[in-house]
Write an enzyme that holds these catalytic residues in place. Structure first.
Site, PDB file in Angstrom:
ATOM      1  N   ASP A 146      23.499  -4.472 -25.746  1.00  0.00           N
ATOM      2  CA  ASP A 146      22.928  -5.703 -25.201  1.00  0.00           C
ATOM      3  C   ASP A 146      24.051  -6.732 -25.006  1.00  0.00           C
ATOM      4  O   ASP A 146      25.100  -6.675 -25.676  1.00  0.00           O
ATOM      5  CB  ASP A 146      21.826  -6.258 -26.095  1.00  0.00           C
ATOM      6  N   GLU A 213      21.750  -6.864 -30.936  1.00  0.00           N
ATOM      7  CA  GLU A 213      22.763  -7.441 -31.814  1.00  0.00           C
ATOM      8  C   GLU A 213      22.978  -8.917 -31.527  1.00  0.00           C
ATOM      9  O   GLU A 213      23.193  -9.720 -32.448  1.00  0.00           O
ATOM     10  CB  GLU A 213      24.087  -6.671 -31.651  1.00  0.00           C
TER      11      GLU A 213
END
Length: 517
Positions: A146, A213
Site C-alpha cells: 500500500d 501499513e
C-alpha cells in the site's frame, strides 16, 4: 619627613623585589604543570583518535547473479501502476486496485504462487515456503504494497506521472518506488529466482506483503502476527522495510552506510489545552486562550524531552565515526571530553536530533468557531515519536511538568487500535545470527560498505511482527541519496534502476544465507 618617605619607598621596592623573586619560580612551576597537562591531554586525545579506526575488514566472498534486468524493472514499473492507496478514511480505499494487484502477483510469479502456501488476512498476503528442517525456527521477510496518496495540487510537480511507473533517466518513477513496492517486488523476484533454480531452504520462510501499513497495519500485519502467535510460531528473526544504504549522509564519508534498524520509535499524541474566559472579540482580556496556549507550546519546544548519546545511538555513531575525517573522529573518540559538544551539534540537525531523544512536534491547532468569538479553549495537538529509553507515562509526566498550570491542561488522545499510543519497540541484538546474515548479504553484493545498527524514526509493520520474533530488523537493500529523500510521502518518488537490481541480489543472497543456518 623626606628621609622617612625615601626609606619607606626603598622598603617597598625591596619587598616587591623579594616577592617577585618568590612568585616567579612558582609561576614557572605552574606554567610547567599546565603546559605538561595540556601536552598530556593532547597526546591522549590524538592517541585515542588514531586508535578509533574501523574494525579489521572481514569481507565475505563477493557473489553475483545473472538476472533479466529489463524484466525485473518492468515488473517494478507494473506494480507501481496499481493505485493501492491507503486513505485514513477506509471508505476512500479502492478495493479493486488491491484485488488487481494480488491477481497480478499470482500471474507474474505463478510458480511461487502455486507452490507456496498462501493465507490472506483481508488484503495482506502471507506465503509460507516450508523448509527441510521444520524443527528450526522460521524467518519472515516482509514489505507492504500500500502507498500514501499524492498530495492534492502537487500532481503537476511530478517529473513523471506518479502512478505511471515510468523508467526514465536511470530511475523508476512513481509512488511506491521507494516506499515500499521496491521491497515487495525485490523479495518476490528473489524467491522466484531461487525457486526456478531448485533452491530448497533448510529453515522455513514466511513472506508477508501488507496492505495497510501506511495506516497502522491493524487489519493486516497485526492479524498475521495474531495468526503466528495462535499457531505457536516464534520467528528466529524478521526483516521489514527500514533504512537504506545511505549515500552522502555522513560528512567526509564516501562509503555507503547501511544502517540496519534494530528498533523503531513508538508514538503518542497529546493535546495541550489553553483555557480562557471567552466572550466577544471586541473586548478581549489581556491574554486569551490562544495566548495561553502559545506560551505553553513555546515552553514545550524550549524544554525538549532529555536525550543523549547512549545505547543504540552510541553504537551507531561509534561504528560510523571510525570512518569520518580526523576532526569528527576526534570528537567521537573522546566522548569523555566532548560529549556535550557532540550532542549539541547533533541536536541542530533534525534527523540526528531524532536519534538522540523522543521528539516533540506540534502539528494541529484549533480554537474559536468564529472570527469574532473568543475561544474558551485553544487546543494544540502534539505528536511525540518515542525513543526506546522513554515510556508513554514518562512523556506525559514531562509535558505536564513543563506546561500544566491553572490555565493549561494536558490531555491524552486515544488512537484507534493503539490505546494511548504505541511504545517504542524492543531493541534487537546486533550480534545475532539474523543480523550477521543481513550484514554478510549486503557486503556480498556491495563489497566494502559500513554496516551499523540504527534506530528507525518512523514506524513499520514490525511494530506487530516484533512480538513473534526473537529479533526484528528493518532495512531496504537499496542505495539512497539525499536528493531522493523528498520522495518519501512527497513528490517525485523514484529509485535508481541499477540500485533496484542490486537490492534484488541482496534479497537473493539473504534468502540463501538466512534460510541455511
Amino acid at each position: 619627613m623626606i628621609f622617612k618617605g625615601c626609606k619607606y619607598r626603598r622598603y617597598e621596592a625591596w619587598y616587591k623585589f623579594n616577592l617577585l623573586k618568590l612568585i616567579l619560580p612558582m609561576l614557572k612551576h605552574t606554567f610547567k604543570i599546565v603546559g605538561l597537562s595540556v601536552l598530556v591531554l593532547l597526546i591522549v586525545i590524538v592517541t585515542r583518535t588514531l586508535l578509533h579506526t574501523p574494525e579489521a575488514a572481514n569481507l565475505p566472498e563477493t557473489v553475483d547473479y545473472s538476472l533479466d534486468e529489463d524484466l525485473l524493472l518492468a515488473h517494478l514499473s507494473e506494480s507501481i501502476q496499481f493505485q493501492t492507496i491507503s486513505h485514513e478514511n477506509s471508505q476512500g480505499v479502492n478495493a479493486q486496485d488491491f484485488a488487481n494487484f494480488q491477481y497480478w502477483v499470482s500471474q507474474t510469479y505463478s510458480q511461487l504462487h502455486q507452490t507456496l502456501e498462501l493465507k490472506t488476512f483481508n488484503d495482506t498476503m502471507l506465503y509460507k515456503w516450508v523448509g527441510t528442517d521444520t524443527t528450526l525456527k522460521p524467518i519472515l521477510i516482509t514489505g507492504h504494497y500500500d502507498v500514501v496518496p499524492i498530495i492534492p495540487g502537487t500532481e503537476s510537480l511530478w517529473k513523471q506521472p506518479p502512478f505511471s511507473g515510468t523508467i526514465h533517466d536511470g530511475f523508476v518513477w512513481g509512488r511506491g518506488a521507494l516506499d515500499d513496492k521496491s521491497g515487495v517486488i525485490g523479495i518476490l523476484e528473489a524467491v522466484n529466482y531461487l525457486m526456478a533454480r531448485g533452491h530448497q531452504p533448510k529453515r522455513s520462510i514466511y513472506l508477508s506483503f501488507g496492505h495497510d501499513e501506511e495506516i497502522g497495519g491493524v487489519k493486516g500485519a497485526a492479524l498475521v502476527a495474531d495468526y503466528l502467535e495462535d499457531t505457536g510460531v516464534q520467528l528466529a528473526w524478521s526483516l521489514d522495510e527500514g533504512s537504506f544504504l545511505l549515500d552522502g549522509f555522513l560528512p567526509g564519508v564516501d562509503k555507503l552506510v547501511a544502517t540496519i534498524n534494530v528498533a523503531e520509535k513508538g508514538m503518542t499524541t497529546l493535546q495541550i489545552v489553553g483555557k480562557g474566559v471567552g466572550g466577544h472579540s471586541s473586548m478581549p482580556p489581556s491574554q486569551t486562550a490562544v495566548g495561553v496556549l502559545a506560551e505553553a507550546i513555546t515552553k514545550l519546544e524550549e524544554n525538549p524531552i532529555p536525550g543523549g548519546l547512549d545505547g543504540l545511538t552510541l553504537a551507531m555513531f561509534d561504528t560510523t565515526s571510525r570512518e569520518m575525517p580526523f576532526s569528527y573522529k576526534m570528537l567521537f573518540a573522546n566522548r569523555w571530553l566532548f560529549s556535550g559538544l557532540i550532542e549539541a551539534v547533533l541536536a541542530e540537525d533534525p534527523a540526528m536530533n531524532a536519534t538522540l531523544r523522543t521528539t516533540t512536534a506540534p502539528t494541529m491547532l484549533s480554537a474559536s468557531v468564529k472570527t469574532n468569538v473568543l475561544p474558551i479553549e485553544a487546543i494544540a495537538t502534539v505528536n511525540f515519536r518515542v525513543h526506546p529509553r522513554d515510556t508513554l507515562e514518562s512523556i506525559f509526566e514531562h509535558v505536564s511538568e513543563v506546561v500544566e498550570n491553572d490555565n493549561v491542561e494536558v490531555r491524552p488522545m486515544v488512537w484507534d487500535g493503539f490505546g494511548l499510543g504505541k511504545s517504542a519497540s524492543q531493541v534487537s541484538s546486533w550480534e545475532s545470527k539474523g543480523y550477521i546474515s543481513i550484514e554478510k548479504s549486503i557486503k556480498s553484493i556491495y563489497g566494502d560498505v559500513i554496516v551499523a545498527p540504527g534506530l528507525m524514526l518512523a514506524a513499520s509493520d514490525s511494530r506487530h511482527y516484533g512480538r513473534v520474533s526473537d529479533n526484528a530488523y528493518r532495512f531496504n537493500p537499496f542505495p539512497l541519496t539525499r536528493d531522493q529523500l523528498t520522495g518519501f510521502h512527497g513528490t517525485n518518488e523514484r529509485i535508481g534502476a541499477d540500485d533496484f537490481i542490486r537490492g534484488v541480489k541482496v534479497y537473493i543472497r539473504l534468502l540463501e544465507v538466512g534460510s541455511s543456518q
